[in-house]
Design an enzyme around this catalytic site. Sequence first.
Site, PDB file in Angstrom:
ATOM      1  N   CYS A 185      17.494  -2.985   7.686  1.00 54.43           N
ATOM      2  CA  CYS A 185      16.490  -2.447   6.776  1.00 54.43           C
ATOM      3  C   CYS A 185      15.147  -2.267   7.493  1.00 54.43           C
ATOM      4  O   CYS A 185      15.014  -1.387   8.327  1.00 54.43           O
ATOM      5  CB  CYS A 185      16.371  -3.347   5.554  1.00 54.43           C
ATOM      6  SG  CYS A 185      15.576  -2.542   4.145  1.00 54.43           S
ATOM      7  N   HIS A 218      22.059  -4.416   3.495  1.00 53.95           N
ATOM      8  CA  HIS A 218      21.929  -5.873   3.429  1.00 53.95           C
ATOM      9  C   HIS A 218      23.273  -6.470   2.994  1.00 53.95           C
ATOM     10  O   HIS A 218      24.116  -5.794   2.414  1.00 53.95           O
ATOM     11  CB  HIS A 218      20.876  -6.273   2.398  1.00 53.95           C
ATOM     12  CG  HIS A 218      19.472  -6.002   2.804  1.00 53.95           C
ATOM     13  ND1 HIS A 218      18.828  -6.709   3.786  1.00 53.95           N
ATOM     14  CD2 HIS A 218      18.567  -5.101   2.322  1.00 53.95           C
ATOM     15  CE1 HIS A 218      17.587  -6.262   3.897  1.00 53.95           C
ATOM     16  NE2 HIS A 218      17.399  -5.281   3.028  1.00 53.95           N
TER      17      HIS A 218
END
Length: 485
Positions: A330, A430
């Site tokens: 991310c 994630h």
Amino acid sequence: MRALMIQGTGSNVGKSLLVAGLCRVFARKGLRVRPFKPQNMSNNAAVTADGGEIGRAQALQARAAGVAPSVHMNPVLLKPQSEIGSQVVVQGRVVGTAKAREYQTWKPRLMEAVLDSFGRLSDEADLVLVEGAGSASEVNLRAGDIANMGFARAANVPVVLVGDIDRGGVIASLVGTRTVLDEADAAMIRGFIVNRFRGDPALFDSGMRFVAERTGWPALGLVPHFADAARLPAEDGLGLRREGRKGAVIIAVPVTPWISNFDDLDPLREEPGVEVVLVEPGQPLPAEAALVLLPGSKTTVDDLLFIRQQGWDIDLKAHVRRGGRVLGLCGGYQMLGMRIDDPFGIEGEAGRSVEGLGLLDVTTTLTAKKHLEAVTGATIPDGVPLSGYEMHIGETSGPDTLRQPFARLANGQADGAASADGRVVGTYVHGLFADDRQRARWLTLLGAETSDLAYEAFIDNILDGFADHLEAHLDCKRLLAISVR
């Protein structure tokens, strides 16, 4: 309906885990249980089934209750972006940013959202277990409070107060809380729990009696320390620094000020062949690391600048020259690119452009739109399945996203990028290592020993064990009786 609020004498006394454990206790008895936290402050968040975000602790509590997480389980989420300011998320959606003093003026209208979400959960539950925030004794913040006694009184929810004996001073903290509360607030408290006891419980019998006599609240249980609770996903930085296993293969993680979603590391910590090394400011990245992992960030540009200040950018390039691997998750993925552009001032001055680490040929443009969704797919080119979630702002593009994306998602879109030799990888996904298939893939790439760890079952087993522990040491029948409103 029934509802019970767990408040604490301070932060990190174990409120989140006690609620999670009690969710499992009462769900196993056949009750429809829902967790609820009016206001949370955490950069460790989770994506909900209804397309929003809540604190990680409430997602764990929902899991313990056997239900999908909902934005109504944590209607107000504060995600710190500076020492004095936070992004404000209401019922799963970002509504703005506020400094601490300014936020106090928001509370009256936020209470409307809090009570709305509580009402929605109440309509579908037999029991709502509510978690307070911080300390019940913060009388300086009592006016307009939506997180502790302000909510309890507005919703007429009985309270149980928890103190942590492990940190010391538990008698003073419990009795002191009774002393500083006004009478109407104190009347909401129907009993107390002492958490994280070590040693012979009989030695604290007189302590429990003393607190009961001085406060007028009945003792509802003395909960011994439960070591495995630390292995459950945590919502704040204290969980980040817990010890993991020692293994032959080192994964180095630089710790930046605004690190987020660091529970991505938890499954790796349970692998016997891996040692996750947190690299604190002022320390070099270890030369022996097989992988440097850059986690998510709430403020990507500031964390990128911090990496440079520490000299970790130099260490990273040396690591790559030695043949080491790098993974950016991310915000970490965004940092690996050539540049991060902020034309709208999402993270500071509008029009700012910051040079990235230059390890992937991609560029990120920060935008106001936030991506929040659960994803599945498979990595390229080996086709190993993956599951996880996306939670990010910004769009990343460039030659490496076209030439070698990291994965192909089930919706047909490509995700992430890899360098030509495949040793530097970035992805927006994630939860990658909670997927046993992906974790085994990465361990094999790193030359680490693989195991038979089934991570999701592992977490559920801990929740079951903790529920057994609470049933043995708490008066759960009395807790349920207290919960009648």
